[in-house]
Design a protein around this motif. Structure first.
Motif, PDB file in Angstrom:
ATOM      1  N   VAL A  53       2.821 -69.144 -22.344  1.00  0.00           N
ATOM      2  CA  VAL A  53       4.223 -69.024 -21.966  1.00  0.00           C
ATOM      3  C   VAL A  53       4.366 -68.513 -20.551  1.00  0.00           C
ATOM      4  CG1 VAL A  53       6.429 -67.969 -22.542  1.00  0.00           C
ATOM      5  CG2 VAL A  53       4.823 -68.541 -24.370  1.00  0.00           C
ATOM      6  N   ALA A  54       5.111 -69.214 -19.727  1.00  0.00           N
ATOM      7  CA  ALA A  54       5.429 -68.746 -18.383  1.00  0.00           C
ATOM      8  C   ALA A  54       6.585 -67.762 -18.493  1.00  0.00           C
ATOM      9  CB  ALA A  54       5.817 -69.920 -17.484  1.00  0.00           C
ATOM     10  N   GLY A  55       6.336 -66.528 -18.127  1.00  0.00           N
ATOM     11  CA  GLY A  55       7.379 -65.518 -18.219  1.00  0.00           C
ATOM     12  C   GLY A  55       7.267 -64.673 -19.458  1.00  0.00           C
ATOM     13  N   GLU A  62       8.192 -68.255 -10.055  1.00  0.00           N
ATOM     14  CA  GLU A  62       8.319 -69.274 -11.096  1.00  0.00           C
ATOM     15  C   GLU A  62       7.201 -70.312 -10.968  1.00  0.00           C
ATOM     16  OE1 GLU A  62      12.198 -70.903 -10.756  1.00  0.00           O
ATOM     17  OE2 GLU A  62      13.219 -69.076 -11.448  1.00  0.00           O
ATOM     18  N   GLY A  63       6.896 -70.691  -9.722  1.00  0.00           N
ATOM     19  CA  GLY A  63       5.827 -71.647  -9.497  1.00  0.00           C
ATOM     20  C   GLY A  63       4.470 -71.101  -9.901  1.00  0.00           C
ATOM     21  N   ILE A  64       4.236 -69.832  -9.604  1.00  0.00           N
ATOM     22  CA  ILE A  64       2.973 -69.193  -9.982  1.00  0.00           C
ATOM     23  C   ILE A  64       2.811 -69.202 -11.501  1.00  0.00           C
ATOM     24  CG2 ILE A  64       1.811 -66.947 -10.150  1.00  0.00           C
ATOM     25  CD1 ILE A  64       2.781 -66.402  -7.275  1.00  0.00           C
ATOM     26  N   GLU A  65       3.860 -68.844 -12.213  1.00  0.00           N
ATOM     27  CA  GLU A  65       3.789 -68.819 -13.673  1.00  0.00           C
ATOM     28  C   GLU A  65       3.449 -70.193 -14.235  1.00  0.00           C
ATOM     29  OE1 GLU A  65       7.014 -65.174 -14.343  1.00  0.00           O
ATOM     30  OE2 GLU A  65       7.585 -67.245 -14.800  1.00  0.00           O
ATOM     31  N   LEU A  66       4.114 -71.223 -13.741  1.00  0.00           N
ATOM     32  CA  LEU A  66       3.880 -72.574 -14.247  1.00  0.00           C
ATOM     33  C   LEU A  66       2.475 -73.065 -13.906  1.00  0.00           C
ATOM     34  CD1 LEU A  66       7.330 -74.230 -13.449  1.00  0.00           C
ATOM     35  CD2 LEU A  66       6.430 -73.587 -15.695  1.00  0.00           C
ATOM     36  N   ARG A  67       2.043 -72.830 -12.660  1.00  0.00           N
ATOM     37  CA  ARG A  67       0.700 -73.271 -12.270  1.00  0.00           C
ATOM     38  C   ARG A  67      -0.369 -72.544 -13.083  1.00  0.00           C
ATOM     39  NH1 ARG A  67       3.176 -73.098  -7.120  1.00  0.00           N
ATOM     40  NH2 ARG A  67       2.253 -71.076  -6.609  1.00  0.00           N
ATOM     41  N   ALA A  68      -0.178 -71.255 -13.284  1.00  0.00           N
ATOM     42  CA  ALA A  68      -1.153 -70.469 -14.046  1.00  0.00           C
ATOM     43  C   ALA A  68      -1.268 -70.976 -15.482  1.00  0.00           C
ATOM     44  CB  ALA A  68      -0.767 -68.988 -14.031  1.00  0.00           C
ATOM     45  N   VAL A  69      -0.132 -71.183 -16.123  1.00  0.00           N
ATOM     46  CA  VAL A  69      -0.137 -71.673 -17.503  1.00  0.00           C
ATOM     47  C   VAL A  69      -0.817 -73.033 -17.597  1.00  0.00           C
ATOM     48  CG1 VAL A  69       1.364 -72.598 -19.321  1.00  0.00           C
ATOM     49  CG2 VAL A  69       1.843 -70.362 -18.339  1.00  0.00           C
ATOM     50  N   ASN A  70      -0.483 -73.936 -16.685  1.00  0.00           N
ATOM     51  CA  ASN A  70      -1.058 -75.278 -16.729  1.00  0.00           C
ATOM     52  C   ASN A  70      -2.573 -75.249 -16.538  1.00  0.00           C
ATOM     53  OD1 ASN A  70       1.425 -76.480 -17.149  1.00  0.00           O
ATOM     54  ND2 ASN A  70       1.803 -76.842 -14.962  1.00  0.00           N
ATOM     55  N   ARG A  71      -3.038 -74.414 -15.618  1.00  0.00           N
ATOM     56  CA  ARG A  71      -4.478 -74.383 -15.338  1.00  0.00           C
ATOM     57  C   ARG A  71      -5.268 -73.733 -16.476  1.00  0.00           C
ATOM     58  NH1 ARG A  71      -4.558 -73.149  -8.775  1.00  0.00           N
ATOM     59  NH2 ARG A  71      -3.038 -74.789  -8.275  1.00  0.00           N
ATOM     60  N   VAL A  72      -4.697 -72.702 -17.077  1.00  0.00           N
ATOM     61  CA  VAL A  72      -5.370 -72.094 -18.230  1.00  0.00           C
ATOM     62  C   VAL A  72      -5.399 -73.082 -19.392  1.00  0.00           C
ATOM     63  CG1 VAL A  72      -5.238 -70.259 -19.959  1.00  0.00           C
ATOM     64  CG2 VAL A  72      -4.836 -69.731 -17.548  1.00  0.00           C
ATOM     65  N   HIS A 103      -3.651 -67.108 -26.697  1.00  0.00           N
ATOM     66  CA  HIS A 103      -2.193 -66.925 -26.722  1.00  0.00           C
ATOM     67  C   HIS A 103      -1.895 -66.093 -25.486  1.00  0.00           C
ATOM     68  CE1 HIS A 103       1.061 -63.884 -27.885  1.00  0.00           C
ATOM     69  NE2 HIS A 103       1.686 -64.969 -27.454  1.00  0.00           N
ATOM     70  N   LEU A 104      -1.279 -66.721 -24.494  1.00  0.00           N
ATOM     71  CA  LEU A 104      -1.123 -66.089 -23.188  1.00  0.00           C
ATOM     72  C   LEU A 104       0.316 -66.118 -22.717  1.00  0.00           C
ATOM     73  CD1 LEU A 104      -2.297 -64.994 -20.458  1.00  0.00           C
ATOM     74  CD2 LEU A 104      -2.576 -67.400 -19.791  1.00  0.00           C
ATOM     75  N   ASN A 105       0.782 -64.983 -22.215  1.00  0.00           N
ATOM     76  CA  ASN A 105       2.053 -64.899 -21.511  1.00  0.00           C
ATOM     77  C   ASN A 105       1.758 -64.554 -20.059  1.00  0.00           C
ATOM     78  OD1 ASN A 105       3.619 -65.315 -23.850  1.00  0.00           O
ATOM     79  ND2 ASN A 105       3.494 -63.144 -24.365  1.00  0.00           N
ATOM     80  N   VAL A 106       2.348 -65.292 -19.132  1.00  0.00           N
ATOM     81  CA  VAL A 106       2.160 -65.069 -17.701  1.00  0.00           C
ATOM     82  C   VAL A 106       3.495 -64.655 -17.095  1.00  0.00           C
ATOM     83  CG1 VAL A 106       1.466 -66.081 -15.498  1.00  0.00           C
ATOM     84  CG2 VAL A 106       0.340 -66.822 -17.616  1.00  0.00           C
ATOM     85  N   THR A 107       3.529 -63.485 -16.486  1.00  0.00           N
ATOM     86  CA  THR A 107       4.739 -62.993 -15.840  1.00  0.00           C
ATOM     87  C   THR A 107       4.411 -62.606 -14.409  1.00  0.00           C
ATOM     88  OG1 THR A 107       5.418 -62.047 -17.975  1.00  0.00           O
ATOM     89  CG2 THR A 107       6.672 -61.382 -16.022  1.00  0.00           C
TER      90      THR A 107
END
Length: 218
Positions: A29-31, A53-63, A72-76
């Protein structure tokens, strides 16, 4: 009446965050389970908000590409400081997530608070969402704080506080969060600024109270 409507709005946001979290067994989850501040009163620049917002989305996609449904990951991300919460099945997977996220463009730092173990249950995530809502509502009620300066993330009853705040605000918000029913621990992931810097950045919203500086920490 105003506070009542604010609490209702927060409950709706908490429910939305919960619905996002429960979208799968191992969601990324981004955020995360976050109650975000309104853009109008956010202390980041508009460019920084878009970048986060871009960092969250890129991080989620790459993981997701690297580990699939193994975590199960949350990126904020707040002002390019990234908080990782959730669960990884192994210590190696937890470390791999941190390595991947640290390489995302424009990330300044990574705070890896993931737990090694099975993903949290539906009941645990529901409780976390409710705790986030209660903490945010309590910050709104505090007359000496600007509640939208804070992001609140809750995982396994541990509350993470983020934002660009003064030492006084950090101490006060931590005190408030610790007093919320169900909170087991409060972890501060703040970027500290001075009272003078706050006044320069927000001339229409000066710090409302003075207090002795406190050390940033858990």
């Amino acid at each position: 009446m105003k506070q009542t409507w604010q609490r209702v709005a927060m409950a709706a946001l908490a429910s939305a965050a919960l619905a996002t979290q429960l979208s799968g067994c191992f969601p990324l989850v981004a955020g995360g389970a976050v109650m975000t501040g309104m853009v109008a009163t956010d202390r980041r620049t508009s460019g920084a908000q878009v970048e986060d917002e871009g960092i969250e989305l890129r991080a989620v996609n790459r993981v997701q590409e690297a580990l699939g449904d193994g975590v199960h990951l949350n990126v904020t991300s707040y002002n390019r400081q990234v908080l990782l919460t959730g669960e990884a099945t192994t210590a190696e997977a937890k470390q791999k997530v941190e390595q991947i996220v640290s390489r995302v463009e424009n990330v300044r730092g990574v705070h890896n608070e993931m737990v090694v173990g099975l993903p949290s249950s539906l009941s645990e995530r529901s409780t976390d969402a409710l705790i986030s809502g209660k903490v945010k509502a309590s910050l709104v009620d505090a007359r000496d704080l600007i509640s939208n300066a804070f992001k609140v993330v809750t995982e396994r009853r541990v509350v993470y506080l983020m934002g660009r705040v003064t030492q006084r605000e950090a101490n006060r918000a931590t005190e408030i969060a610790r007093g919320v029913d169900g909170v087991q621990k409060v972890v501060r992931v703040f970027e500290l600024i001075s009272e003078e810097e706050l006044k320069r950045q927000l001339p229409s919203q000066p710090a409302k109270a003075e207090g002795a500086p406190v050390k940033n920490g858990t």
